[in-house]
Design an enzyme around this catalytic site. Structure first.
Site, PDB file in Angstrom:
ATOM      1  N   ASN A 161       0.853  -1.198   0.000  1.00  0.00           N
ATOM      2  CA  ASN A 161       0.000   0.000   0.000  1.00  0.00           C
ATOM      3  C   ASN A 161       0.881   1.237   0.000  1.00  0.00           C
ATOM      4  O   ASN A 161       1.699   1.417   0.898  1.00  0.00           O
ATOM      5  CB  ASN A 161      -0.872   0.021   1.264  1.00  0.00           C
ATOM      6  CG  ASN A 161      -1.938   1.091   1.211  1.00  0.00           C
ATOM      7  OD1 ASN A 161      -2.839   1.030   0.373  1.00  0.00           O
ATOM      8  ND2 ASN A 161      -1.834   2.084   2.076  1.00  0.00           N
ATOM      9  N   GLU A 162       0.720   2.046  -1.015  1.00  0.00           N
ATOM     10  CA  GLU A 162       1.443   3.321  -1.088  1.00  0.00           C
ATOM     11  C   GLU A 162       2.916   3.168  -0.698  1.00  0.00           C
ATOM     12  O   GLU A 162       3.381   3.738   0.282  1.00  0.00           O
ATOM     13  CB  GLU A 162       0.770   4.376  -0.198  1.00  0.00           C
ATOM     14  CG  GLU A 162      -0.602   4.777  -0.681  1.00  0.00           C
ATOM     15  CD  GLU A 162      -1.185   5.955   0.106  1.00  0.00           C
ATOM     16  OE1 GLU A 162      -0.741   6.195   1.237  1.00  0.00           O
ATOM     17  OE2 GLU A 162      -2.079   6.622  -0.426  1.00  0.00           O
ATOM     18  N   GLU A 314      -8.455   5.069  -3.950  1.00  0.00           N
ATOM     19  CA  GLU A 314      -8.912   5.664  -2.697  1.00  0.00           C
ATOM     20  C   GLU A 314      -9.278   7.116  -2.909  1.00  0.00           C
ATOM     21  O   GLU A 314      -8.560   7.859  -3.591  1.00  0.00           O
ATOM     22  CB  GLU A 314      -7.796   5.650  -1.643  1.00  0.00           C
ATOM     23  CG  GLU A 314      -7.346   4.317  -1.161  1.00  0.00           C
ATOM     24  CD  GLU A 314      -6.249   4.471  -0.097  1.00  0.00           C
ATOM     25  OE1 GLU A 314      -6.099   5.567   0.479  1.00  0.00           O
ATOM     26  OE2 GLU A 314      -5.535   3.500   0.129  1.00  0.00           O
ATOM     27  N   GLU A 362      -6.941   6.634  12.479  1.00  0.00           N
ATOM     28  CA  GLU A 362      -7.771   7.254  11.445  1.00  0.00           C
ATOM     29  C   GLU A 362      -9.257   7.231  11.788  1.00  0.00           C
ATOM     30  O   GLU A 362     -10.105   7.249  10.888  1.00  0.00           O
ATOM     31  CB  GLU A 362      -7.480   6.585  10.092  1.00  0.00           C
ATOM     32  CG  GLU A 362      -6.063   6.905   9.645  1.00  0.00           C
ATOM     33  CD  GLU A 362      -5.684   6.384   8.274  1.00  0.00           C
ATOM     34  OE1 GLU A 362      -4.899   7.071   7.590  1.00  0.00           O
ATOM     35  OE2 GLU A 362      -6.153   5.296   7.892  1.00  0.00           O
ATOM     36  N   HIS A 365     -11.178   9.913  10.212  1.00  0.00           N
ATOM     37  CA  HIS A 365     -11.189   9.940   8.740  1.00  0.00           C
ATOM     38  C   HIS A 365     -12.527   9.363   8.304  1.00  0.00           C
ATOM     39  O   HIS A 365     -12.967   8.341   8.816  1.00  0.00           O
ATOM     40  CB  HIS A 365     -10.041   9.085   8.218  1.00  0.00           C
ATOM     41  CG  HIS A 365      -9.786   9.208   6.751  1.00  0.00           C
ATOM     42  ND1 HIS A 365     -10.656   8.737   5.797  1.00  0.00           N
ATOM     43  CD2 HIS A 365      -8.758   9.759   6.080  1.00  0.00           C
ATOM     44  CE1 HIS A 365     -10.167   8.988   4.599  1.00  0.00           C
ATOM     45  NE2 HIS A 365      -9.015   9.606   4.737  1.00  0.00           N
TER      46      HIS A 365
HETATM   47  C1  GAL Z   1      -4.008   6.618   2.206  1.00  0.00           C
HETATM   48  C2  GAL Z   1      -3.761   5.225   2.720  1.00  0.00           C
HETATM   49  C3  GAL Z   1      -4.943   4.692   3.512  1.00  0.00           C
HETATM   50  C4  GAL Z   1      -5.431   5.726   4.466  1.00  0.00           C
HETATM   51  C5  GAL Z   1      -5.772   6.971   3.716  1.00  0.00           C
HETATM   52  C6  GAL Z   1      -6.299   8.084   4.567  1.00  0.00           C
HETATM   53  O1  GAL Z   1      -2.848   7.301   2.002  1.00  0.00           O
HETATM   54  O2  GAL Z   1      -3.464   4.340   1.681  1.00  0.00           O
HETATM   55  O3  GAL Z   1      -4.541   3.538   4.180  1.00  0.00           O
HETATM   56  O4  GAL Z   1      -4.431   5.990   5.408  1.00  0.00           O
HETATM   57  O5  GAL Z   1      -4.615   7.463   3.086  1.00  0.00           O
HETATM   58  O6  GAL Z   1      -6.531   9.244   3.810  1.00  0.00           O
END
Ligand code: GAL
Length: 663
Positions: A161-162, A314, A362, A365
């Site tokens: 992931n990223e 995402e 998060e 979020h």
């Molecule tokens: C991305 C990441 C996710 C989550 C998201 C929050 O960068 O891949 O896991 O953290 O940001 O905005």
């Protein structure tokens, strides 16, 4: 480096979409009791979710102790998704190792440039160069692929992931040396490329070479540049290793890894060549008046890397939680920005994350299902969007976007430009790129991105916001492009250095100076923050230049001050050079004129401000980024795929309104 690898024969996004727009997001059911999973699928069905990404952060759950495997919960989830018609993008969980890995194997932990360990307790605490990390990552990828490769819910693999971590530790240092040996062969070649005669840095042994750890004073820029290249390549090796494992089990299932938007640390041109599906995470700030422009840039870049449809892996249904102040999305904005992505080539609209967390870093979020639950506005809007995407999916997916303009971008040029000891710390490659793309976006001119060594023959206009370093191959490519009839416009600080960050003779490559009609480039005159410089008909920002030009090439001159009367914008035949950054309206005007001269015209004439228009295949997307309704003149009769309404000549778009018109 060769780009544009032939991917025909490999699986692609179409294998996962099968004529639908993928809609869904990261699903982290391990954070919830199993009763909630059943509630989740009920809501997923209601919202039209057809795709979830499972397992991104599941390593500790899957492998609670070294070598153990706990697949039962994931078996049940895979089955549950399948029975409910939801496809699974299955992740290898290798971006967040379980605490035991760091505890038992401290060699897996990365170190920053000061030698400090990045500990577990957050995420991404792995060293790309650690053999132990790579061994454990390969083992879990192998077992996941063996277990779920044949599962009917599986639609795509999502590796890690990223990818983003650098490492300055000892194992990374050894890997860096190996990388340098491959690049340079001999120490002499390395010493030459790095210019180590400066400040007594000559290396007499490979063992003396380190990652750019914190020195007393400024670092060797060529060493830093190579370390960035190495880091991108080392992370890519991790990706490729896992990709090859899953692809061996499932050659028919496409593989991706999600990029951060215009992320500094990865040469994403190079990475995209290794992906079956190019995917990106995109989080514009809902309060940012330039949010739509930023979104469009990332979407255009991702589409260009994918060379076709791409995946929005995402986005946020509401606020994020990592800005200083985190604003929610006003009513309609989530729909608008999602459809903007579709307009610019996305065949998948997904979120982080499905259900908003109640714990962890998060928890504030947003999710598609917010803390407010299914009655929350966010979920209601998600549901509406899901229905709309389902309605238009069959007409949209797989369609391409034709662009006559290419904007050139290269990570290596960015890395080289982003170092200490430059003429101006105010000049930021990414900001300059955004300014030029914004000018085109506001002029309603659709642009692709391209690497400077790509074949540019299909474009009528090539735009170079800034390429501080250029290889000889890139320079030859631009010269050939102009020679064979292409129109080129370049911003300042282009062609200044070669691939080793060695300044080219005369401060800018002589072939480029000749192309633009620059006789002598005497001095750069960078501007302070907020300072402007007057030019004929506009104001420049950020930068100005003292240029002695060839006869007749000056299009516009500086006025007043030290550079009074000297050329600001130059044009020699089809090649333009802009030695400052014109203010936004001026840059838009200039690019509109240059584009028109190249035979490139806006998608529609007379569009109101804040209305974006994009053609995808024969569909016309109209997007109103304003809060006030607007009316748009559209020649001919159309059907709006979102409403089914027939429209003739005029379309009214409400606040954040969208129309998808089919002739
Ligand atoms: C991305 C990441 C996710 C989550 C998201 C929050 O960068 O891949 O896991 O953290 O940001 O905005």
């Amino acid at each position: 480096m060769t780009y544009r690898k032939d991917r025909s024969g490999d699986p692609g996004l179409a294998d996962a979409t099968r004529g639908r727009i993928l809609f869904g997001g990261d699903y982290n059911p391990e954070q919830w009791p199993e009763e909630t999973w059943h509630e989740d699928v009920r809501l997923m069905r209601e919202a039209g979710v057809n795709s979830v990404t499972l397992g991104v952060f599941s390593w500790a759950k899957l492998e609670p102790e070294p070598g153990a495997r706990e697949f039962g919960w994931l078996d049940r989830l895979m089955d549950l998704m399948h029975t409910n018609g939801v496809g699974v993008v299955l992740a290898t969980p290798t971006s967040s190792p379980p605490p035991w890995l760091g505890r038992l194997h401290p060699d897996t932990l990365p170190r920053d440039e000061n030698g400090r360990v990045e500990w577990w307790g957050g995420r991404q605490h792995f060293s790309h160069s650690s053999a132990t990390y790579r061994r454990y990552a390969a083992a879990i990828a192998e077992d996941l692929a063996a277990r779920y490769g044949g599962h009917p819910a599986l639609t795509m693999w999502h590796i890690n992931n990223e990818y983003c971590t650098a490492d300055h530790g000892d194992e990374a240092a050894a890997a860096f040396r190996r990388w340098l040996r491959t690049r340079y062969g001999t120490l002499d070649a390395l010493n030459t490329a790095w210019g180590t005669a400066f400040w007594s840095q000559g290396y007499d042994s490979w063992d003396g070479i380190l990652p750019p750890r914190t020195p007393h004073y400024m670092k060797n820029p060529a060493q830093v540049l190579d370390f960035r290249r190495f880091t991108s390549d080392a992370l890519l090796e991790c990706y490729v290793a896992e990709r090859d494992i899953v692809a061996r089990h499932t050659p028919h299932v496409p593989v991706t890894t999600n990029f951060m938007p215009l992320f500094f640390g990865q040469d994403a041109w190079r990475w995209a060549e290794e992906e079956d599906v190019v995917s990106v995470d995109l989080y514009p700030d809902p309060r940012d008046p330039l949010g739509p422009q930023h979104g469009a840039l990332i979407q255009d870049l991702t589409r260009s890397q994918a060379r076709g449809p791409w995946m929005l892996m995402e986005q946020a249904a509401g606020p994020v939680n990592w800005r200083g102040v985190n604003h929610p999305k006003p009513r309609g904005l989530n729909r608008l920005w999602s459809l903007q992505a579709v307009a610019r080539g996305a065949d998948a609209v997904c979120y982080f994350q499905w259900r908003q967390s109640r714990q962890g870093a998060e928890k504030f979020h947003s999710g598609m299902v917010p803390h407010a639950g299914e009655r929350g506005r966010t979920f209601q809007e998600v549901k509406q969007l899901g229905a709309e995407l389902a309605a238009i999916g069959g007409e949209v997916t797989g369609r391409h976007i034709g662009a006559d303009i290419a904007i050139l971008h290269d990570w290596h040029a960015w890395w080289a430009a982003a170092q200490d000891g430059r003429p101006s710390a105010q000049v930021d490659h990414s900001a300059v790129l955004h300014a030029w793309h914004r000018a085109l976006w506001e002029a309603h001119l659709t642009a692709d991105f391209a690497h400077p060594e790509h074949d540019l023959a299909g474009y009528r206009l090539v735009v170079v916001p800034q390429l501080y370093t250029m290889t000889d191959a890139a320079i030859d490519n631009l010269l050939a492009y102009v020679r064979t009839g292409g129109v080129l416009v370049s911003g300042f600080l282009t062609g200044v250095a070669d691939q080793d960050d060695r300044v080219r003779p005369g401060g800018m490559d002589p072939r480029l100076r000749e192309l633009f009609g620059i006789h002598v480039l005497h001095e750069w005159w960078p501007l302070d923050e907020g300072e402007t410089v007057d030019c004929d008909g506009f104001r420049g920002t950020l930068w100005s230049e003292e240029i002695e030009a060839e006869e007749g090439v000056a299009q516009s001159a500086y006025q007043g001050g030290e550079l009074d009367g000297l050329p600001a914008v130059l044009r020699r035949d089809r090649a333009w050079y802009v030695s400052t950054l014109p203010e936004p309206d001026a840059l838009r005007g200039l690019l509109t004129r240059i584009a028109a001269g190249a035979g490139v015209h806006p998608v529609l004439d007379g569009l109101p401000d804040r209305v974006e228009a994009v053609r995808r295949g024969d569909l016309l997307f109209l997007l109103n980024h304003g809060r006030e309704p607007v009316t748009v003149d559209v020649p001919g009769a159309h059907t709006d795929l979102l409403t089914g309404d027939k429209a003739a000549e005029r379309v009214t778009l409400g606040r954040y309104g969208v129309a998808v018109l089919r002739p």
